[in-house]
Design a protein around this motif. Structure first.
Motif, PDB file in Angstrom:
ATOM      1  N   GLN A  93      21.394 -11.399  18.298  1.00 27.44           N
ATOM      2  CA  GLN A  93      21.176 -12.001  19.609  1.00 27.44           C
ATOM      3  C   GLN A  93      22.470 -12.368  20.330  1.00 27.44           C
ATOM      4  N   ASN A  94      23.586 -12.459  19.609  1.00 27.07           N
ATOM      5  CA  ASN A  94      24.847 -12.787  20.273  1.00 27.07           C
ATOM      6  C   ASN A  94      25.416 -11.635  21.088  1.00 27.07           C
ATOM      7  N   ASP A  95      24.787 -10.465  21.018  1.00 27.77           N
ATOM      8  CA  ASP A  95      25.175  -9.389  21.926  1.00 27.77           C
ATOM      9  C   ASP A  95      24.881  -9.762  23.373  1.00 27.77           C
ATOM     10  N   TRP A  96      24.090 -10.824  23.569  1.00 20.95           N
ATOM     11  CA  TRP A  96      23.724 -11.289  24.911  1.00 20.95           C
ATOM     12  C   TRP A  96      24.513 -12.532  25.319  1.00 20.95           C
ATOM     13  N   ASP A  97      25.629 -12.820  24.657  1.00 21.08           N
ATOM     14  CA  ASP A  97      26.398 -14.021  24.960  1.00 21.08           C
ATOM     15  C   ASP A  97      26.918 -14.042  26.396  1.00 21.08           C
ATOM     16  N   VAL A  98      27.107 -12.881  27.000  1.00 21.02           N
ATOM     17  CA  VAL A  98      27.580 -12.814  28.383  1.00 21.02           C
ATOM     18  C   VAL A  98      26.418 -12.893  29.367  1.00 21.02           C
ATOM     19  N   CYS A 287      29.027   1.530  40.574  1.00 24.14           N
ATOM     20  CA  CYS A 287      30.392   1.137  40.225  1.00 24.14           C
ATOM     21  C   CYS A 287      31.078   2.263  39.463  1.00 24.14           C
ATOM     22  N   PRO A 288      31.753   3.173  40.169  1.00 27.39           N
ATOM     23  CA  PRO A 288      32.400   4.313  39.506  1.00 27.39           C
ATOM     24  C   PRO A 288      33.442   3.906  38.484  1.00 27.39           C
ATOM     25  N   THR A 289      33.977   2.695  38.613  1.00 30.72           N
ATOM     26  CA  THR A 289      35.043   2.265  37.700  1.00 30.72           C
ATOM     27  C   THR A 289      34.511   1.577  36.457  1.00 30.72           C
ATOM     28  N   ASP A 290      33.192   1.463  36.296  1.00 27.57           N
ATOM     29  CA  ASP A 290      32.640   0.836  35.100  1.00 27.57           C
ATOM     30  C   ASP A 290      32.849   1.755  33.903  1.00 27.57           C
ATOM     31  N   THR A 291      33.594   1.270  32.919  1.00 27.60           N
ATOM     32  CA  THR A 291      33.891   2.085  31.736  1.00 27.60           C
ATOM     33  C   THR A 291      33.425   1.425  30.449  1.00 27.60           C
ATOM     34  N   PHE A 292      32.510   0.464  30.547  1.00 28.20           N
ATOM     35  CA  PHE A 292      31.977  -0.143  29.335  1.00 28.20           C
ATOM     36  C   PHE A 292      31.252   0.923  28.518  1.00 28.20           C
ATOM     37  N   ASP A 293      31.502   0.934  27.212  1.00 33.47           N
ATOM     38  CA  ASP A 293      30.878   1.955  26.380  1.00 33.47           C
ATOM     39  C   ASP A 293      29.490   1.499  25.934  1.00 33.47           C
ATOM     40  N   HIS A 294      28.838   2.338  25.161  1.00 30.42           N
ATOM     41  CA  HIS A 294      27.451   2.065  24.782  1.00 30.42           C
ATOM     42  C   HIS A 294      27.301   0.692  24.129  1.00 30.42           C
ATOM     43  N   GLY A 295      28.176   0.379  23.204  1.00 27.46           N
ATOM     44  CA  GLY A 295      28.040  -0.866  22.471  1.00 27.46           C
ATOM     45  C   GLY A 295      28.301  -2.106  23.298  1.00 27.46           C
ATOM     46  N   LEU A 297      27.913  -2.387  26.736  1.00 25.27           N
ATOM     47  CA  LEU A 297      27.236  -2.396  28.041  1.00 25.27           C
ATOM     48  C   LEU A 297      26.614  -3.750  28.399  1.00 25.27           C
ATOM     49  N   PRO A 298      26.062  -4.511  27.435  1.00 21.05           N
ATOM     50  CA  PRO A 298      25.504  -5.808  27.823  1.00 21.05           C
ATOM     51  C   PRO A 298      26.533  -6.767  28.421  1.00 21.05           C
ATOM     52  N   GLN A 299      27.819  -6.462  28.278  1.00 19.42           N
ATOM     53  CA  GLN A 299      28.868  -7.310  28.832  1.00 19.42           C
ATOM     54  C   GLN A 299      29.338  -6.849  30.209  1.00 19.42           C
ATOM     55  N   SER A 300      28.807  -5.733  30.700  1.00 22.46           N
ATOM     56  CA  SER A 300      29.248  -5.153  31.964  1.00 22.46           C
ATOM     57  C   SER A 300      28.757  -5.969  33.150  1.00 22.46           C
ATOM     58  N   PRO A 301      29.631  -6.321  34.104  1.00 20.22           N
ATOM     59  CA  PRO A 301      29.194  -7.006  35.319  1.00 20.22           C
ATOM     60  C   PRO A 301      28.203  -6.180  36.145  1.00 20.22           C
ATOM     61  N   THR A 302      28.366  -4.860  36.125  1.00 18.07           N
ATOM     62  CA  THR A 302      27.434  -4.015  36.856  1.00 18.07           C
ATOM     63  C   THR A 302      26.057  -4.037  36.210  1.00 18.07           C
ATOM     64  N   VAL A 303      26.017  -4.029  34.899  1.00 21.14           N
ATOM     65  CA  VAL A 303      24.743  -4.155  34.193  1.00 21.14           C
ATOM     66  C   VAL A 303      24.092  -5.490  34.531  1.00 21.14           C
TER      67      VAL A 303
END
Length: 324
Positions: A93-98, A287-295, A297-303
């Protein structure tokens, strides 16, 4: 032969799957991996099979994300459905800390869980590593958790946000574990909805079934759920047999062009069936500059923007911070 399968599976699971199915970045310092010559390959495989106490997931999921799992929370009129966050393979569940505190700040009742703890596999036995057990059983865990949320909040339905396996697990719950009557909206974040080729690993299996020789070795290293997500697996054929969606559910499917869990990345997208709506969205369109990888992605501002917008169409915000 069994030893060779185990070593091959170890190479695939640790060398390939870590960057594909693992749903979150390791938050703590990790041990250095020394360079090894070809003559040391057997020792390297031995290290994988017995990774030692330094490995694992940090944070370990024992403390919910900030803003999550307030069992006294009552949904506001503007956001009447609680949001349940469902992590992916080898996560917690800490994958959702952001994301969790951001949703709480928007006045949502937010809940997260750990599921699929199965110590029978090498990776599943490590601290903080969840989402390795049989997805059928994990769907039962999600069902019980959603019922607990509904009872505590008084809400008739919840919204689900599932990352990677979390999206696939949510679809299993909707179709086979009674979830369709208790969920309004499923947000799939890079979900392995049609499986993962795992950089070619799946093509080495005769049928993609978890009972195949290589997948059996993979199961021993990465867990049952990892094998169930391989393209062509028996599990995927069953969950997709009646179509991608269930009546009465709204789906938002978020994909990244950089995602190599789905092969190709658009394999994560869903096709709407009767009584369902689907919005398939590319992160890079916003957001063309979003480069968060699969693992990560939950930390991405665009997500975060896309999740908030999916939950509330009236939400306004910046989908691409820092992009001009």
């Amino acid at each position: 032969m069994a030893a060779k399968l185990r070593l091959a599976a170890a190479s695939a699971a640790v060398g390939l799957l870590t960057g594909i199915c693992a749903p979150g970045a390791q938050a703590g310092p990790q041990p250095a991996v020394p360079d090894r010559s070809a003559t040391e390959s057997t020792a390297a495989a031995s290290d994988i099979a017995d990774p030692g106490p330094a490995w694992g997931k940090n944070p370990d999921g024992s403390i919910p994300p900030e803003g999550s799992n307030d069992w006294t929370c009552l949904p506001a009129a503007v956001h009447p459905r609680p949001v349940v966050l469902v992590h992916g393979t080898w996560g917690n569940q800490n994958d959702w800390d952001v994301l969790a505190p951001q949703l709480k700040a928007e006045d949502y009742c937010v809940f997260s869980l750990n599921y699929g703890r199965d110590t029978a596999s090498v990776l599943g036995a490590l601290p903080g590593m969840y989402g390795t057990g049989d997805i059928h059983s994990s769907a039962g865990e999600l069902a019980a958790f959603v019922d607990r949320v509904r009872t505590a909040t008084g809400a008739a339905k919840v919204d689900l946000v599932g990352h990677s396996q979390g999206a696939l697990l949510s679809r299993q719950y909707l179709r086979f574990a009674g979830g369709a009557a208790k969920v309004d909206h499923l947000i799939s974040l890079a979900g392995t909805n049609h499986g993962s080729a795992m950089r070619g690993v799946a093509t080495r299996l005769p049928s993609g079934s978890a009972s195949a020789g290589f997948a059996a070795g993979l199961t021993g290293i990465g867990g049952t759920a990892a094998a169930q997500q391989l393209v062509g697996s028996d599990f995927l054929r069953a969950v997709n047999a009646a179509g991608d969606t269930d009546p009465g559910i709204s789906y938002t499917v978020i994909a990244s062009t950089l995602d190599d869990a789905s092969a190709p990345p658009e394999a994560t997208f869903l096709q709407a069936g009767p009584g369902a709506t689907v919005d398939n969205v590319w992160i890079q369109d916003l957001c063309p500059t979003d480069t968060f990888d699969h693992g990560t992605l939950p930390q991405s501002p665009t997500v975060a923007y896309l999740v908030k917008k999916a939950l509330d169409p009236d939400y306004t915000g910046n989908p691409c911070p820092g992009h001009n």
